[in-house]
Write an enzyme that holds these catalytic residues in place. Structure first.
Site, PDB file in Angstrom:
ATOM      1  N   HIS A  34      46.904  -4.515  -3.011  1.00 24.74           N
ATOM      2  CA  HIS A  34      45.627  -5.033  -3.508  1.00 24.74           C
ATOM      3  C   HIS A  34      45.826  -6.395  -4.171  1.00 24.74           C
ATOM      4  O   HIS A  34      46.654  -6.550  -5.066  1.00 24.74           O
ATOM      5  CB  HIS A  34      45.056  -4.019  -4.510  1.00 24.74           C
ATOM      6  CG  HIS A  34      43.679  -4.327  -5.003  1.00 24.74           C
ATOM      7  ND1 HIS A  34      42.550  -4.029  -4.270  1.00 24.74           N
ATOM      8  CD2 HIS A  34      43.239  -4.877  -6.152  1.00 24.74           C
ATOM      9  CE1 HIS A  34      41.476  -4.382  -4.952  1.00 24.74           C
ATOM     10  NE2 HIS A  34      41.869  -4.914  -6.114  1.00 24.74           N
ATOM     11  N   ASP A  36      44.012  -9.313  -6.291  1.00 19.86           N
ATOM     12  CA  ASP A  36      42.880  -9.672  -7.142  1.00 19.86           C
ATOM     13  C   ASP A  36      42.775 -11.189  -7.227  1.00 19.86           C
ATOM     14  O   ASP A  36      43.523 -11.835  -7.958  1.00 19.86           O
ATOM     15  CB  ASP A  36      43.056  -9.055  -8.534  1.00 19.86           C
ATOM     16  CG  ASP A  36      42.763  -7.569  -8.503  1.00 19.86           C
ATOM     17  OD1 ASP A  36      41.693  -7.193  -7.988  1.00 19.86           O
ATOM     18  OD2 ASP A  36      43.607  -6.786  -8.971  1.00 19.86           O
ATOM     19  N   MET A  38      40.972 -14.356  -8.396  1.00 17.64           N
ATOM     20  CA  MET A  38      40.031 -14.737  -9.468  1.00 17.64           C
ATOM     21  C   MET A  38      39.980 -16.247  -9.618  1.00 17.64           C
ATOM     22  O   MET A  38      40.999 -16.923  -9.468  1.00 17.64           O
ATOM     23  CB  MET A  38      40.483 -14.123 -10.796  1.00 17.64           C
ATOM     24  CG  MET A  38      40.651 -12.616 -10.748  1.00 17.64           C
ATOM     25  SD  MET A  38      41.030 -11.976 -12.380  1.00 17.64           S
ATOM     26  CE  MET A  38      41.365 -10.249 -11.980  1.00 17.64           C
ATOM     27  N   MET A  70      37.077 -12.177  -6.337  1.00 15.05           N
ATOM     28  CA  MET A  70      36.226 -12.306  -7.534  1.00 15.05           C
ATOM     29  C   MET A  70      36.027 -13.806  -7.744  1.00 15.05           C
ATOM     30  O   MET A  70      36.544 -14.413  -8.685  1.00 15.05           O
ATOM     31  CB  MET A  70      36.921 -11.663  -8.743  1.00 15.05           C
ATOM     32  CG  MET A  70      36.891 -10.146  -8.680  1.00 15.05           C
ATOM     33  SD  MET A  70      38.124  -9.385  -9.761  1.00 15.05           S
ATOM     34  CE  MET A  70      39.534  -9.432  -8.679  1.00 15.05           C
ATOM     35  N   MET A 139      33.734  -0.805  -9.084  1.00 12.47           N
ATOM     36  CA  MET A 139      34.492  -1.265 -10.251  1.00 12.47           C
ATOM     37  C   MET A 139      34.263  -0.278 -11.392  1.00 12.47           C
ATOM     38  O   MET A 139      33.120   0.048 -11.737  1.00 12.47           O
ATOM     39  CB  MET A 139      34.011  -2.650 -10.696  1.00 12.47           C
ATOM     40  CG  MET A 139      34.326  -3.793  -9.758  1.00 12.47           C
ATOM     41  SD  MET A 139      36.064  -3.953  -9.291  1.00 12.47           S
ATOM     42  CE  MET A 139      36.871  -4.194 -10.880  1.00 12.47           C
ATOM     43  N   GLY A 144      38.146  -8.869 -14.078  1.00 10.67           N
ATOM     44  CA  GLY A 144      38.754 -10.035 -14.718  1.00 10.67           C
ATOM     45  C   GLY A 144      40.150  -9.773 -15.251  1.00 10.67           C
ATOM     46  O   GLY A 144      40.980 -10.669 -15.252  1.00 10.67           O
ATOM     47  N   PHE A 145      40.399  -8.539 -15.679  1.00  7.41           N
ATOM     48  CA  PHE A 145      41.678  -8.271 -16.336  1.00  7.41           C
ATOM     49  C   PHE A 145      42.198  -6.882 -15.996  1.00  7.41           C
ATOM     50  O   PHE A 145      41.415  -5.934 -15.840  1.00  7.41           O
ATOM     51  CB  PHE A 145      41.508  -8.375 -17.866  1.00  7.41           C
ATOM     52  CG  PHE A 145      41.008  -9.724 -18.288  1.00  7.41           C
ATOM     53  CD1 PHE A 145      41.881 -10.793 -18.437  1.00  7.41           C
ATOM     54  CD2 PHE A 145      39.648  -9.940 -18.484  1.00  7.41           C
ATOM     55  CE1 PHE A 145      41.408 -12.054 -18.786  1.00  7.41           C
ATOM     56  CE2 PHE A 145      39.163 -11.193 -18.833  1.00  7.41           C
ATOM     57  CZ  PHE A 145      40.051 -12.258 -18.986  1.00  7.41           C
ATOM     58  N   GLY A 147      44.481  -3.523 -17.151  1.00 10.25           N
ATOM     59  CA  GLY A 147      44.755  -2.815 -18.404  1.00 10.25           C
ATOM     60  C   GLY A 147      43.539  -2.450 -19.228  1.00 10.25           C
ATOM     61  O   GLY A 147      43.663  -2.112 -20.405  1.00 10.25           O
ATOM     62  N   GLY A 178      40.079  -0.103 -11.565  1.00 17.82           N
ATOM     63  CA  GLY A 178      40.015  -0.379 -12.997  1.00 17.82           C
ATOM     64  C   GLY A 178      40.241   0.843 -13.854  1.00 17.82           C
ATOM     65  O   GLY A 178      39.482   1.813 -13.779  1.00 17.82           O
ATOM     66  N   SER A 200      48.203  -1.614 -13.883  1.00 27.30           N
ATOM     67  CA  SER A 200      49.169  -1.347 -14.957  1.00 27.30           C
ATOM     68  C   SER A 200      49.843   0.009 -14.844  1.00 27.30           C
ATOM     69  O   SER A 200      51.027   0.130 -15.177  1.00 27.30           O
ATOM     70  CB  SER A 200      48.528  -1.534 -16.331  1.00 27.30           C
ATOM     71  OG  SER A 200      47.159  -1.400 -16.294  1.00 27.30           O
TER      72      SER A 200
HETATM   73  C1  DX5 Z   1      40.216  -6.057 -12.423  1.00 25.61           C
HETATM   74  C2  DX5 Z   1      40.975  -5.990 -11.133  1.00 25.61           C
HETATM   75  C3  DX5 Z   1      41.793  -4.770 -10.975  1.00 25.61           C
HETATM   76  C4  DX5 Z   1      42.903  -4.629 -11.950  1.00 25.61           C
HETATM   77  C5  DX5 Z   1      43.198  -3.170 -12.113  1.00 25.61           C
HETATM   78  O1  DX5 Z   1      39.414  -7.173 -12.403  1.00 25.61           O
HETATM   79  O2  DX5 Z   1      40.085  -6.048 -10.031  1.00 25.61           O
HETATM   80  O3  DX5 Z   1      42.294  -4.638  -9.651  1.00 25.61           O
HETATM   81  O4  DX5 Z   1      44.062  -5.299 -11.555  1.00 25.61           O
HETATM   82  O5  DX5 Z   1      44.148  -3.044 -13.120  1.00 25.61           O
HETATM   83  P1  DX5 Z   1      44.318  -1.704 -13.934  1.00 25.61           P
HETATM   84  O6  DX5 Z   1      44.702  -0.644 -12.937  1.00 25.61           O
HETATM   85  O7  DX5 Z   1      45.412  -2.033 -14.896  1.00 25.61           O
HETATM   86  O8  DX5 Z   1      43.009  -1.423 -14.585  1.00 25.61           O
HETATM   87 ZN    ZN Z   2      40.710  -5.474  -7.801  1.00 28.21          ZN
END
Ligand code: DX5
Ligand code: ZN
Length: 220
Positions: A34, A36, A38, A70, A139, A144-145, A147, A178, A200
């Site tokens: 996967h 991400d 951004m 994103m 989602m 965005g992040f 953890g 997420g 994470s």
């Molecule tokens: C959030 C991302 C996720 C994120 C998931 O914006 O799209 O893919 O990396 O991370 P964890 O599994 O740590 O929530």
């Molecule tokens: Zn993602």
């Protein structure tokens, strides 16, 4: 029900040794990798573009790449990631002026399209798109992040979308992204998810083989 797929998010990998990290999670059992992507505009964080995807594929990675955009706008990036060899490309409807056109663009470039719904984005987006999708990504955090904590109200949304997919008869995966952990993955699976993004939980583990065994044990 489809086979469960685990999709480690490289957002949580150690970028100083990304190739090794990806190889290790593939050896441990990753079904998708996967990405991400951004842009510090659609979401308040900045990650990477299509070159990383191309380099990993050129280095011999065979596991399908699952690109989660994103970003805004997206259509130029769809071209870039398709050229780079992505398998799935998913995007948020809020990021495209012409959602149907973007879905068709992804398909026309030989990739599998998916639509991503944020926690507050209604599932009615699927009413006129589901027939053309290979993936719905729900989602369970605001994007965005890595953890962040799983937002509990998304559980009901999973049940609703599972029902929509099953009653449609379309061949479409249901993915969650997420806050997926060893503690909640079984409940998420029972609600109807078949594809689990995990950042994470996987990359913060000290041993990837062990964490994959622990994850699969929760799903059996
Ligand atoms: C959030 C991302 C996720 C994120 C998931 O914006 O799209 O893919 O990396 O991370 P964890 O599994 O740590 O929530
Ligand atoms: Zn993602």
């Amino acid at each position: 029900m489809k086979k469960n797929w685990i999709a480690p998010s490289i957002l949580s990998a150690d970028f100083s040794k990304l190739g090794e990290e990806v190889e290790s999670v593939i050896n441990a059992g990753a079904d998708l990798i996967h990405f991400d992507v951004m842009d510090n505009h659609f979401v308040p964080n900045l990650t990477f573009g299509s070159k990383i995807c191309k380099d990993l594929i050129n280095a011999g990675i065979k596991t399908p790449i699952d690109v989660h955009l994103m970003c805004e706008p997206i259509d130029n990036l769809i071209h870039d990631f398709a050229d780079a060899g992505a398998t799935y490309i998913t995007f948020h409807p809020e990021a495209s002026t012409h959602v149907d056109r973007s879905i068709r663009l992804i398909r026309s470039l030989g990739c599998k399209p998916g639509l991503v719904l944020n926690p507050a984005t209604p599932t009615s987006w699927l009413d006129h798109t589901l027939a053309d999708l290979d993936m719905v990504l729900l989602m369970s955090v605001n994007p965005g992040f890595a953890g962040q904590a799983f937002i509990p109200s998304v559980m009901k949304k999973i049940i609703d979308v599972r029902q929509k997919i099953d009653s449609s008869g379309y061949d479409c995966r249901l993915q969650i992204d997420g806050g997926v952990t060893l503690e909640n993955i079984n409940d998420i699976s029972v609600a109807g998810v078949d594809t689990f993004v995990m950042g994470s939980t996987i990359f913060n583990a000290s041993d990837y083989d062990t964490i994959f065994k622990d994850i699969l044990a929760k799903l059996s």
